[in-house]
Motif scaffolding. Structure first.
Motif, short mmCIF file in Angstrom:
data_model
loop_
_atom_site.label_atom_id
_atom_site.label_comp_id
_atom_site.label_asym_id
_atom_site.label_seq_id
_atom_site.Cartn_x
_atom_site.Cartn_y
_atom_site.Cartn_z
N ASP A 2 0.82 -1.22 0.00
CA ASP A 2 0.00 0.00 0.00
C ASP A 2 0.86 1.27 0.00
O ASP A 2 0.55 2.24 0.69
N PHE A 3 1.94 1.25 -0.74
CA PHE A 3 2.85 2.41 -0.71
C PHE A 3 2.15 3.66 -1.24
O PHE A 3 1.44 3.63 -2.23
N GLY A 4 2.39 4.76 -0.56
CA GLY A 4 1.81 6.03 -0.96
C GLY A 4 0.65 6.45 -0.08
O GLY A 4 0.22 7.61 -0.13
N THR A 5 0.14 5.52 0.77
CA THR A 5 -1.01 5.87 1.61
C THR A 5 -0.58 6.30 3.01
O THR A 5 -1.39 6.81 3.78
N GLY A 6 0.69 6.04 3.36
CA GLY A 6 1.14 6.34 4.71
C GLY A 6 2.05 7.54 4.74
O GLY A 6 1.90 8.47 3.95
N TYR A 7 3.02 7.48 5.71
CA TYR A 7 3.92 8.61 5.90
C TYR A 7 5.36 8.12 5.91
O TYR A 7 6.12 8.32 6.83
N SER A 8 5.70 7.41 4.85
CA SER A 8 7.03 6.81 4.78
C SER A 8 8.09 7.90 4.75
O SER A 8 7.97 8.91 4.07
N SER A 9 9.14 7.64 5.49
CA SER A 9 10.29 8.54 5.48
C SER A 9 11.29 8.00 4.47
O SER A 9 11.69 6.84 4.55
N LEU A 10 11.70 8.84 3.53
CA LEU A 10 12.66 8.39 2.52
C LEU A 10 13.99 8.02 3.17
O LEU A 10 14.71 7.16 2.69
N GLN A 11 14.29 8.71 4.30
CA GLN A 11 15.53 8.40 5.01
C GLN A 11 15.55 6.95 5.46
O GLN A 11 16.54 6.25 5.35
N TYR A 12 14.38 6.48 6.03
CA TYR A 12 14.31 5.09 6.48
C TYR A 12 14.11 4.15 5.30
O TYR A 12 14.56 3.00 5.31
N GLN A 23 10.66 -5.01 -3.08
CA GLN A 23 9.65 -4.47 -3.98
C GLN A 23 8.72 -3.53 -3.24
O GLN A 23 8.45 -3.69 -2.05
N LEU A 24 8.20 -2.47 -3.96
CA LEU A 24 7.14 -1.59 -3.46
C LEU A 24 5.86 -1.93 -4.18
O LEU A 24 5.87 -2.21 -5.39
N LYS A 25 4.74 -1.89 -3.43
CA LYS A 25 3.44 -2.16 -4.04
C LYS A 25 2.64 -0.86 -4.04
O LYS A 25 2.39 -0.25 -2.99
N ILE A 26 2.24 -0.43 -5.30
CA ILE A 26 1.44 0.79 -5.43
C ILE A 26 0.01 0.47 -5.03
O ILE A 26 -0.59 -0.49 -5.52
N ASP A 27 -0.54 1.29 -4.12
CA ASP A 27 -1.89 1.03 -3.61
C ASP A 27 -2.92 1.16 -4.72
O ASP A 27 -2.80 2.00 -5.60
N ALA A 53 2.02 -3.11 -9.11
CA ALA A 53 0.79 -2.33 -8.96
C ALA A 53 -0.37 -3.28 -8.71
O ALA A 53 -0.56 -4.25 -9.45
N GLU A 54 -1.16 -3.01 -7.64
CA GLU A 54 -2.31 -3.85 -7.36
C GLU A 54 -3.58 -3.12 -7.80
O GLU A 54 -3.59 -1.89 -7.95
N GLY A 55 -4.63 -3.89 -8.03
CA GLY A 55 -5.90 -3.29 -8.42
C GLY A 55 -6.00 -2.99 -9.90
O GLY A 55 -6.78 -2.12 -10.32
N VAL A 56 -5.19 -3.68 -10.74
CA VAL A 56 -5.24 -3.46 -12.19
C VAL A 56 -6.48 -4.18 -12.73
O VAL A 56 -6.57 -5.41 -12.64
N GLU A 57 -7.43 -3.39 -13.29
CA GLU A 57 -8.68 -3.99 -13.72
C GLU A 57 -9.01 -3.71 -15.20
O GLU A 57 -9.93 -4.33 -15.75
N THR A 58 -8.28 -2.79 -15.84
CA THR A 58 -8.60 -2.46 -17.25
C THR A 58 -7.32 -2.46 -18.08
O THR A 58 -6.19 -2.33 -17.57
N ALA A 59 -7.53 -2.57 -19.40
CA ALA A 59 -6.39 -2.55 -20.33
C ALA A 59 -5.73 -1.18 -20.32
O ALA A 59 -4.50 -1.08 -20.45
N GLU A 60 -6.54 -0.11 -20.17
CA GLU A 60 -5.98 1.23 -20.14
C GLU A 60 -5.01 1.40 -18.97
O GLU A 60 -3.93 1.99 -19.10
#
Length: 991
Positions: free
Chosen positions: A897-907, A915-919, A952-959
């Protein structure tokens, strides 16, 4: 003249034997009743010390008493519980918990109150008929149990038939001892009625009672036991002239015991025996004179006279034996050396050795050394003075020691060299015990308690030293006066009327009273008055004890402060709040007016405590208490339940709900405003706020516990709303909580029964080749069907059940990887397993993962653990350390769920991620939302710059897929490829 003297002595002996036997009868009956009472008090203590007594526990306790041996004659021992009608349904449920299936109250029918026989032992035979019986439906039992309840002491019924015996059972009585809630006051009748829990019951048949005593009673006496004019027991209608009536008291009940002599008793005392004893010597002289005359008159007459003389001598001997048998003492004939030549007793149990072993032996062979020495000294004294009296010896009889008093007289046996002696040995054990008890009583009289004794007219006869020390009045100043010299004037005439009513009714009174010392000082004391009655039941004396409780009162006030008030803030505590809430419920029911309960919790108090220290935290809580108290009326109650939790009780509100709620809101907001102002804590200054829940109540509301729970629920609703606010309790909220509690119980069962199934959602690369899957859990509920993790995972995380579920998923995933290991098509597939924050932050998390991998013997590089951004905020250093340990053995990590929290780039750059998973929330709108497109491209570019893969999760369309491919996203997951599938369907898609 001599004949009349001996006749009077014989009559006195007969009367003495009768009186002693009668005393023994009364003593044995009274002792047995006392043993009954002691056993009931033991059962009472057992029940009062237990919060809930089950049938098996009660059976085990009573069985250990061995009633058939310790209290023979008792029919049973039972517990009778006081039961208001409103609690009857719950009571029947409790009885089933105790072990009584299909329990019901008898006789059936609605009554305002019951006294239900709830436990009984022995639980067999006719006693089973008594279970569930309401004793208040029996007028005789009702009188006794209400007397026991009101007086606080033992009570016994009049004659009745036991319910277990049916309508034609033998006469019986029942003893009742009240059981109270020991945490409540018992000083008045009203208080005892309010504190009553139940009674210990002891029924017994009068016939069985007396049969159990038959070996201890004189069988030649006719005994009748009466309760007033009612005969409880009588076993003979044939009796002679001797008669006595004695009284014993059981609680406030008097039993008269009438004892008469029977013909068998009189047979022990032949009427002519004394006449022959007195005239025996004269008769023998006359007979010898006649014999001389007859010898001179002829042989035939001499023989006739000799025969007559022999007959008279035999009769005289028989009379002498009868007289000796009437004497309870043992008679011995001994010589000066202590050798036994003979003995006489009708009770061989008083002999120190078997009867056939005594004659010819010396006292040193038969008696203990000290007793033998005393006997020889008495013989020596009698050899000089002709008589010896008062010597006492102690002789063991089995496990018992008995005392005997010796009286020795020298006989004239014609031998001066070896004189013989008659020794009478009298059993004085009871007398010694009585003297010992008198000695103890004398010592007790000079105890630290003040004691004074009056006659029946309340004139003081005697006082002890403690009385003088307490009151200042000497014995001379008190004796001859009444206790009115101590009157303080603090008690009115109604107090004394009630006190004397209690004394006359129950025979005693205990209570607190104010008295006046000789110097005029008033002092509180505990007064205990006991009535003393003679054998006829007439009052002879009153014995009173007084204890100065001045210090006790002060200590009692301190104890009350500790028991009912919070030590830090001096506000009422939970116990006192509960009492006042009980009163408020009752008052609201009477008046119809509303009342309210406010539950407050200080927001983030732990931070204040941790930052400033507990001392400053205590000062802060004291200031909070003062501010809340200033915001309410004098009739309202502010209590501290503990920690930073407070409760405010608002009473006497208007009956209209909306207006009452508005008034409560005004008061609540006033409190919140006061609590949000700056706190000056000496060298520190801080700000705080509170969250508040409120509930209105009246006569229609539930229990105290329910009200507190509702206010607490509303308080947490206020916290969820952002804190520093007020929320009223909503019944819908409680329904949701009840549903949640039910779901939690079912979830625990699901874990125990493994009602879960793993689903697999495929993950593909740019060529749409399947390289792995994310493992998702589903719950197969037996009634609800398939339950989504959205509905139960948050609850599992809150309750800690996520730890068990997480381990279950980890085990199942490793097991699946092991199954794929031998299949070339599947042995390179990776599985991504979600790990919760609670699971990851366990101290032994790393060891658990390592042991699970080792147990299933899988390739660690095929296991991908998904963590959320929120985990990084808690103890980042330990998080990195744990990840590095597992990364060393090959386990890979993915940031979910990357991008939904408050990740510190330093950490982020320090984390050993794969791997990172895009929410999915960013992926779903990338076709239309420019901001989402910018965020997604930024995440992909940043990840690649850090050397990380992107999925990337939640991919539902060709676009969506085309856009992600354009910006070089590495992996994809979503319904466009496949929904989560059970293992069989997932494997089918691989083919």
């Amino acid at each position: 003249m001599y004949w009349y003297k001996e006749q009077n002595q014989a009559s006195e002996i007969r009367q003495q034997v009768f009186d002693e036997s009668a005393n023994q009868v009364v003593s044995n009956i009274d002792l047995r009743i006392t043993r009954f009472e002691l056993m009931l008090r033991g059962v009472k203590g057992f029940y009062e010390s237990s919060s809930f007594v089950k049938r098996a526990e009660y059976s085990h306790y009573v069985g250990a008493l061995i009633m058939s041996e310790t209290v023979p004659g008792f029919q049973a021992v039972a517990i009778v519980l006081d039961l208001p009608n409103k609690n009857s349904t719950q009571f029947i449920t409790d009885m089933e918990r105790r072990g009584y299936a299909n329990f019901r109250i008898k006789p059936e029918g609605e009554r305002q109150r019951y006294a239900v026989l709830s436990l009984i032992e022995p639980y067999s035979g006719n006693n089973l008929n008594a279970m569930g019986y309401d004793l208040l439906t029996n007028p005789i039992s009702k009188v006794a149990i209400e007397a026991a309840r009101d007086q606080g002491q033992l009570a016994v019924t009049s004659k009745l038939t036991l319910v277990q015996d049916g309508s034609k059972g033998p006469p019986a009585v029942v003893m009742y001892l009240p059981i109270y809630d020991t945490s409540k006051s018992l000083g008045t009748v009203e208080a005892r009625r309010a504190a009553i829990i139940g009674w210990v019951s002891g029924p017994f048949h009068m016939q069985d009672f007396m049969v159990s005593l038959q070996n201890q009673l004189d069988k030649d006496l006719a005994i009748e036991i009466k309760d007033g004019n009612e005969v409880l027991f009588s076993h003979s209608s044939q009796y002679t002239d001797l008669y006595t009536k004695r009284a014993i008291y059981i609680g406030d009940k008097r039993w008269d015991i009438v004892i008469r002599s029977m013909p068998e008793f009189d047979a022990r005392f032949p009427q002519n025996k004394l006449k022959y004893l007195v005239s025996g010597g004269l008769l023998l002289s006359l007979l010898f004179g006649w014999l001389v005359w007859l010898l001179g008159s002829g042989r035939e007459r001499a023989e006739l006279v000799a025969q007559q003389m022999t007959k008279e001598l035999h009769k005289a001997k028989s009379d002498l034996e009868c007289t000796l048998n009437a004497i309870p003492d043992v008679l011995f004939e001994l010589d000066i050396e202590g050798c036994y030549y003979g003995y006489h007793t009708k009770n061989d149990s008083l002999l120190a050795a078997p009867a056939n072993e005594i004659i010819g032996k010396n006292v040193t062979d038969v008696l203990p050394p000290k007793a033998a020495e005393t006997c020889l000294a008495a013989l020596h004294e009698a050899s000089i003075n002709g008589i010896s009296t008062g010597q006492q010896v102690e002789i063991p009889f089995g496990d018992e020691l008995r005392w005997f008093e010796l009286s020795v007289a020298k006989r004239d046996n014609g031998s001066s060299e070896n004189p013989h002696f008659v020794m009478i040995s009298r059993d004085i054990t009871d007398r010694k015990l009585a003297n010992h008890q008198l000695s103890i009583a004398a010592i007790a009289f000079e105890s630290q308690e003040g004691i004074f004794i009056t006659d029946a007219k309340n004139i003081i006869l005697r006082v002890n030293r403690s009385y003088t020390l307490i009151t200042g009045y000497s014995a001379d100043e008190s004796i001859g006066k009444t206790p009115n010299i101590l009157n303080s004037g603090r008690q009115d005439k109604h107090f004394y009327i009630s006190m004397w009513d209690g004394i006359n009714h129950s025979g005693s009174w205990v209570g607190e009273i104010w008295n006046r010392k000789k110097n005029g000082e008033l002092f509180p004391c505990q007064l205990n008055i006991t009535v003393v009655k003679d054998a006829n039941g007439e009052v002879t004396n009153y014995v009173a004890t007084i204890i100065d409780i001045t210090l006790n009162k002060a200590a009692s006030d301190e104890i009350k402060m500790l028991a009912f008030y919070d030590a830090l803030t001096h506000l009422p505590n939970r116990r006192l709040m509960t009492e006042r809430l009980t009163q408020a419920l009752a008052a609201s029911a009477r008046s119809g007016k509303k009342a309210a309960l406010l539950f407050l919790d200080i927001d983030h108090f732990k931070k204040i405590n941790d930052a400033l220290g507990h001392d400053i935290g205590d000062i802060f809580l004291q200031e909070v208490s003062k501010r809340i108290s200033k915001c309410v009326r004098a009739c309202d109650t502010v209590a501290r339940l503990g920690g930073d939790e407070y409760v405010v009780l608002l009473e006497d509100l208007v009956s209209e709900p909306l207006i009452a709620a508005s008034d409560v809101e005004v008061c609540g907001l006033k409190i919140l405003k006061a609590l949000s102002e700056t706190y000056d804590l000496g060298n520190y200054e801080c700000h705080s706020s509170a969250s508040m829940g409120a509930v209105l109540f009246d006569k229609n509301n539930d229990s105290i516990e329910e009200l507190l729970k509702q206010a607490d629920i509303a308080m947490y609703e206020a916290k969820d709303a952002g804190r520093n606010t007020l929320r009223f309790f909503d019944p819908k909220m409680q329904m949701e909580i009840a549903t949640r509690a039910s779901l939690e119980r079912e979830l625990r069962i699901a874990i125990e029964q493994n009602q879960f199934e793993l689903f697999y959602q495929m993950q593909v690369d740019k060529q749409h080749q399947i390289f792995g899957a994310e493992v998702l859990i589903r719950w197969h509920h037996p009634k609800r069907g398939l339950v989504s993790p959205i509905d139960f995972i948050p609850l599992a995380e809150e309750t800690g059940l996520i730890l068990d579920i997480g381990q279950l998923v980890l085990d199942a995933s490793c097991l699946q990887l092991k199954k794929w290991e031998l299949d070339p098509q599947k042995n390179q597939l990776k599985l991504s397993v979600n790990v919760s924050a609670k699971q990851f932050h366990q101290d032994n998390f790393v060891q658990n993962v390592e042991s699970t991998i080792a147990r299933h013997q899988i390739n660690p590089s095929l296991l991908n653990l998904e963590l959320t951004e929120s985990m990084l905020l808690d103890d980042a250093d330990n998080t990195i350390s744990s990840m590095n340990q597992l990364r060393k053995i090959g386990v890979q990590f993915e940031l979910d769920d990357f991008g939904t929290g408050y990740s510190s780039l330093q950490y982020l750059k320090k984390l050993p991620l794969y791997q990172l998973k895009i929410d999915r929330s960013f992926v779903c709108d990338i076709s239309e939302d420019a901001n989402d497109r910018a965020l997604v491209t930024t995440i992909i570019n940043m990840s690649h710059s850090l050397g990380l893969k992107v999925i990337a999760e939640g991919v539902e369309t060709a676009e969506q897929l085309d856009f992600l491919k354009e910006y070089r996203c590495d992996h994809y997951q979503g319904y466009f490829f496949s929904k989560p599938l059970p293992i069989a369907e997932f494997e089918a898609q691989l083919k």
